[in-house]
Motif scaffolding. Structure first.
Motif: not given
Length: 730
Positions: A264-282
């Motif tokens: 239940n650990q939050a993602l880091s900024y760098l992990e969000l860069k790899d996961q959130l950015v492509p999701y929002v784009k898609s």
């Protein structure tokens, strides 16, 4: 002369010295007038003076009658009065350091104190003290505004958090300053402030700190590492666009709970860069909006009770990591909006409250300075240094982190002196009214500063009242915001959608009323985090009926929202019909995408985003030229029909929304033009888990007058559905 009786030295011993440069460093001996070195090291046993750039011993200092003060005449044969100290401490440790009191603050030039660049001169700034062409001393120049303080010291790991060691000085402008050599990136520090009445206050976090530790220390951290190299020049140098005629679909995100990893650990900024950015784009969103990422002590405030407006929250990484996240969004063609909170701040003892023993940041009278709804303090917008602090902060995020837009939180609470107050609990303005003139002036200055200096950036007001001209320019007597959240549309629409379909016929006006004022402001249609928390239910749970009807209702609502004039904002999870209410303590329910209904809602959201971007008829959000009612009064069937038009063109879309489970096989609709109307999107389609009600793909117009138009089409309208048609001439 008896040094013990010297007032400044006495103040040093009592940690209340306001002029350390007046007594420390090299000064004439009061009797002989010969240059004499005075060094203050309260825990030292002995001190040897070395050359600044060599280890030659220049002299040994003699302890004075005042414990901690060491003195010796400066040797006649040594011209330069720059030196190092080799200190032997009483606990047996020793350390070699550069005495800060040999560097007068006048040797450091501050930028001019414009409101837009205070962050470049206050707080902890990496500086060099130049001795000569080949020698300079690196360190940190600290500066803090505390005009009512009797004394201020820098405390940190570098001095054992001992307020006696590094007293600061002030030249009378209210700012206390001190350059401390060899304090570099990553040093933990705070300010120790003694109030004018002599009270020693709790250690304060630097108001301009760019990084702050979490509980329990809340220590400020010097932040000079600039390793991130920006790669978003194409984005930042793009042509200045007319945002009012461009699609804007915003994905609102709480970074700590969008997705979580093991434990239940939050993602880091760098992990969000790899996961959130492509999701929002898609998903086809044009912008992402981040709940406040300025530092805050309490997780449950979601960032809306900030202590550290200049600090990226350290929960998810370092400031340079956050820059990498913003950079990645920009490279993906996605704008970044951040929620910004200038309305109020919490009363935590390490923050701005009673900062220097006086009300420097908040209004002194609690009838104006205490927010009863949020148990927080209200900024005193009548003080220049408060206004400058806030405007500088806004510019800081735009310039240092390439933020594209600021969504300004709780604007209504700033505008009204009686906000959340009963009669007798507030102070009227000079004219006896309830408008806060000082806050209004601040907001106008804020928007003027941003739009003048950063024309690609924009501001959005969360403002829930009928205050006039929120998104009108200041030269038209407006507040100057670029956009305003349409809270009226949101409340009316959600009230309507939560009703059982059989009762909606009595509330048709909840949907049609929004068009009475739709172009009074530049609106954003928000379905935000506030609508899916605190017992308000998730969006899917707001919908009435059985499972199929719930999802059909949500799909119809989604089509209605995307076709209604105004920019779009949806909180994370809404795009796939998040099941539980949002909680900041856990991840979204991503496993729901294994269920066809939820995956269909995600697919519909993606298709609506793409359609919104592709269809210019949906871009004219802020002018009546882009909208035309066909039918808003068919309350018996709970059907709305309207047209969205391309600016300066006959091109248009026809939209029909059915808000009941009753299908219609022969529903006649008047249309603006002759020709063919082709279905672009049908929320009842099998791909979206719809009912698969029989539906033609194209309808030809008939010369039959209807809805006040000479031509019409007869369409099949599925249950609980949204239909979007594009027009083609024959």
């Amino acid at each position: 002369m008896d040094l013990v009786k010297h007032d400044l030295f006495q103040d040093l011993a009592k940690t209340q010295c306001a002029d350390p440069f007046g007594c420390l460093g090299c000064h004439p001996d009061p009797v002989t007038q010969e240059p004499t070195l005075y060094v203050w090291q309260p825990e030292a046993e002995s001190i040897v003076v070395l050359g600044l750039d060599h280890d030659q011993i220049l002299m040994c200092l003699t302890p004075s009658e005042l414990n901690g003060l060491f003195v010796a005449p400066w040797p006649d044969d040594i011209s330069s009065q720059h030196y190092r100290l080799k200190v032997q401490y009483r606990d047996g440790n020793h350390h070699t350091l550069v005495d800060p009191y040999q560097f007068a603050d006048s040797s450091f030039k501050d930028p001019e104190h414009h409101t837009a660049n205070l962050f470049k001169s206050q707080g902890a700034i990496h500086r060099s003290a130049y001795i000569h062409d080949k020698l300079s001393i690196q360190g940190t120049r600290f500066a803090v505004y505390a005009p009512a303080a009797r004394s201020v010291s820098v405390v940190g790991d570098f001095n054992g958090w001992d307020g006696r060691v590094h007293p600061m000085s002030s030249n009378g402008d209210g700012i206390w300053r001190l350059f401390i050599p060899d304090v570099n990136h990553g040093a933990r520090y705070k300010f120790e402030i003694r109030a004018h009445d002599g009270q020693l206050l709790p250690h304060r976090t630097d108001p301009y700190a760019q990084q702050i530790e979490q509980f329990p220390s809340f220590a400020s951290i010097t932040c000079f590492d600039r390793h991130h190299v920006w790669s978003d020049s194409d984005w930042c140098q793009r042509s200045v666009e007319n945002l009012y005629e461009r699609p804007m679909s915003i994905y609102e995100v709480h970074l700590g709970s969008w997705r979580r990893k093991q434990g239940n650990q939050a993602l880091s900024y760098l992990e969000l860069k790899d996961q959130l950015v492509p999701y929002v784009k898609s998903m086809g969103y044009t912008h992402v909006e981040l709940l406040p990422i300025t530092e805050y002590p309490f997780d449950g405030s979601w960032g809306y009770q900030p202590v550290g407006l200049y600090a990226v929250t350290s929960r998810f990484g370092h400031p340079e990591d956050f820059k990498a996240l913003v950079d990645a969004f920009h490279q993906a063609g996605i704008g970044v909006i951040m929620d910004w909170v200038p309305a109020h701040f919490p009363a935590d003892s390490h923050g701005l409250a009673n900062f220097d023993g006086s009300k420097q940041y908040e209004y002194p009278d609690p009838k104006k300075g205490w927010h009863p709804e949020w148990n927080s303090l209200i900024y005193d917008f009548g003080k220049d240094h408060v206004v400058n602090y806030l405007i500088s902060n806004a510019v800081y995020w735009l310039e240092e982190f390439h933020i594209d837009g600021l969504r300004v939180d709780a604007v209504a609470s700033m505008l009204y002196l009686d906000y959340a107050r009963e009669e007798g609990e507030w102070i009227p303005n000079q004219d006896g009214g309830n408008h806060n003139y000082e806050a209004i002036a601040f907001l106008r200055k804020l928007n003027e500063t941003i739009y003048l200096n950063h024309p690609r950036c924009f501001t959005v007001a969360e403002e829930s009242t009928a205050f006039p001209g929120v998104s009108k320019p200041t030269f038209m007597n407006g507040l100057g915001f670029g956009f305003k959240w349409n809270m009226g549309w949101m409340n009316d629409t959600l009230d309507y959608m939560q009703r059982d379909a059989i009762y909606r016929q009595y509330h048709q006006g909840d949907l049609s009323f929004s068009m009475v004022y739709a172009f009074d402001e530049q609106f954003v249609l928000p379905i935000s985090h506030d609508e899916v928390v605190h017992g308000k239910c998730s969006m899917i749970d707001k919908m009435p009926g059985d499972a199929w009807q719930k999802f059909a209702n949500l799909r119809a609502f989604s089509a209605y929202m995307y076709c209604h004039p105004g920019k779009k904002l949806n909180f994370m999870g809404n795009e796939f019909a998040q099941g539980q209410e949002w909680s900041h303590e856990r991840s979204l329910d991503w496993h729901l995408l294994d269920i066809a209904y939820h995956k269909a809602q995600q697919d519909l959201t993606k298709d609506l985003n793409q359609l919104y971007q592709q269809q210019t008829s949906l871009h004219c959000d802020h002018s009546a030229d882009g909208f035309e009612w066909i039918s808003h009064d068919d309350s018996q069937n709970s059907i709305l029909a309207f047209v969205r038009r391309t600016k300066g063109s006959s091109q248009h879309l026809l939209v029909i929304i059915n808000f009941t489970p009753t299908p219609h096989t022969h529903y006649r609709i008047g249309v603006p033009e002759t020709g063919q109307y082709q279905v672009l999107l049908n929320t009842d389609d099998a791909n979206y888990q719809g009912s698969q009600f029989t539906q033609q793909s194209t309808y030809s117009t008939d010369p039959i007058a209807h809805h006040g138009r000479a031509n019409s089409i007869e369409v099949q309208v599925p249950p609980l559905s949204g239909l979007i048609f594009t027009w083609r001439q024959d």
